[in-house]
Scaffold this active site. Structure first.
Site, PDB file in Angstrom:
ATOM      1  N   LYS A  52     177.322  64.133  -2.025  1.00  0.00           N
ATOM      2  CA  LYS A  52     177.797  63.005  -3.177  1.00  0.00           C
ATOM      3  C   LYS A  52     178.618  63.678  -4.351  1.00  0.00           C
ATOM      4  CE  LYS A  52     173.356  61.205  -1.656  1.00  0.00           C
ATOM      5  NZ  LYS A  52     171.755  61.089  -1.926  1.00  0.00           N
ATOM      6  N   GLN A  96     167.366  63.601  -5.667  1.00  0.00           N
ATOM      7  CA  GLN A  96     167.304  63.680  -4.344  1.00  0.00           C
ATOM      8  C   GLN A  96     165.829  63.673  -3.824  1.00  0.00           C
ATOM      9  OE1 GLN A  96     170.089  63.657  -2.171  1.00  0.00           O
ATOM     10  NE2 GLN A  96     168.548  63.427  -0.634  1.00  0.00           N
ATOM     11  N   ASP A 119     170.062  54.541  -7.677  1.00  0.00           N
ATOM     12  CA  ASP A 119     169.725  54.113  -6.278  1.00  0.00           C
ATOM     13  C   ASP A 119     168.854  52.763  -6.391  1.00  0.00           C
ATOM     14  OD1 ASP A 119     170.152  56.401  -4.643  1.00  0.00           O
ATOM     15  OD2 ASP A 119     168.416  57.473  -5.459  1.00  0.00           O
TER      16      ASP A 119
END
Length: 297
Positions: A52, A96, A119
């Site tokens: 990422k 994460q 997200d």
């Protein structure tokens, strides 16, 4: 001939399309910034975060890397999120998952500023999605919508089956497909571990989205001729090779491709799109927070 939907190519198009938006932000003195927070020593999580960050640097998004000892108190993670929320130079926050057992993962999601929740998992953002007014669509379902559009798959009036009911993929995917909007207007059935006669459900579908996390659970005998198959699964199984394993999806690719009209591979299908849509959401978040209008791909 079955069409193989190339997620790498579509993701590349999305990243290229973000270039103009990032340039427009730069002209206004704004550089999108994504903070990734890792509280784990799991090699897979470390790899995901590293990928990422590389994606960010490739397109001109500042990547802020924060690592927290997995044995540290939960308060250290919560305080880090609070600091990032208060930092005007940070536009997106990604913690994460999974986090250690002593950390409340739902508290982590609630703690992130909904405007920086790229997200799309904060309860407020989930509610907005369900109401048909999404601030940020979750990355994997949004990426799947892009793949379907790229492949010319019509969702309106289609019968779609989503196999899996996770908060990350299954539930938001079903919601997007049923909404009265572009990429929606489908009749959606959600199947899961308690579904009886799964094959009967999938054989009646124009679109099958497999997101249950069970290796190769869906094969060609469970599909209608010409169906579109989107395989979200990434499963490590034993294999006779140098690594000792290989990655397979939730779909038995070889038998499914004999029946399907279009199918995504694993790897190279949904995965690249998830990462591309994270960049998309970060740029969108920057635009929202700074008031600089941009055109998104």
């Amino acid at each position: 001939m079955t069409a193989i939907i190339d997620g790498d190519a579509v993701a590349s198009d999305v990243r290229d399309g973000l270039g103009d938006a990032i340039d427009a932000l730069a002209d206004a003195g704004q550089t999108p910034a994504l903070a990734t927070v890792l509280m784990s020593d799991d090699p897979a999580s470390e790899t995901y975060v590293s990928m990422k960050q590389d994606d960010c640097e490739e397109v001109g998004i500042e990547a802020i890397d924060i690592e927290i000892d997995p044995d540290a108190p939960a308060a250290e993670l919560y305080d880090t999120i609070d600091d990032l929320n208060a930092d005007d130079d940070v536009n997106g926050i990604l913690v994460q998952m999974p986090v250690p057992d002593h950390v409340d993962d739902r508290e982590v999601l609630r703690r992130i500023d909904p405007e920086k929740d790229v997200d799309g998992f904060h309860p407020e953002n989930v509610g907005r999605l369900v109401a048909g007014n999404a601030r940020y669509k979750p990355c994997t379902p949004h990426g799947i919508q892009k793949l379907l559009a790229h492949a010319g798959v019509e969702t309106e009036g289609a019968d779609a089956v989503v196999v899996g009911r996770s908060d990350i993929v299954g539930k938001p995917m079903a919601n997007l497909l049923m909404q009265k909007a572009a990429g929606g207007n489908a009749t959606v059935t959600v199947c899961h571990s308690r579904t009886e006669d799964l094959a009967a459900k999938t054989r009646g579908a124009d679109i099958v989205i497999a997101a249950a996390g069970v290796p190769e659970m869906i094969d060609g005998s469970m599909l209608a001729e010409g169906a579109t198959v989107i395989d979200v699964g990434v499963n490590r199984v034993d294999a006779d090779n140098d690594k000792g394993y290989e990655l397979v999806g939730d779909v038995d690719f070889e038998s499914a491709r004999e029946v399907a009209g279009a199918i995504t591979p694993v790897p190279g299908g949904v995965g690249p799109m998830t990462r591309a849509m994270l960049l998309y959401n970060t740029v969108k978040a920057t635009s929202r927070q700074t008031g600089v209008e941009v055109t998104l791909p």
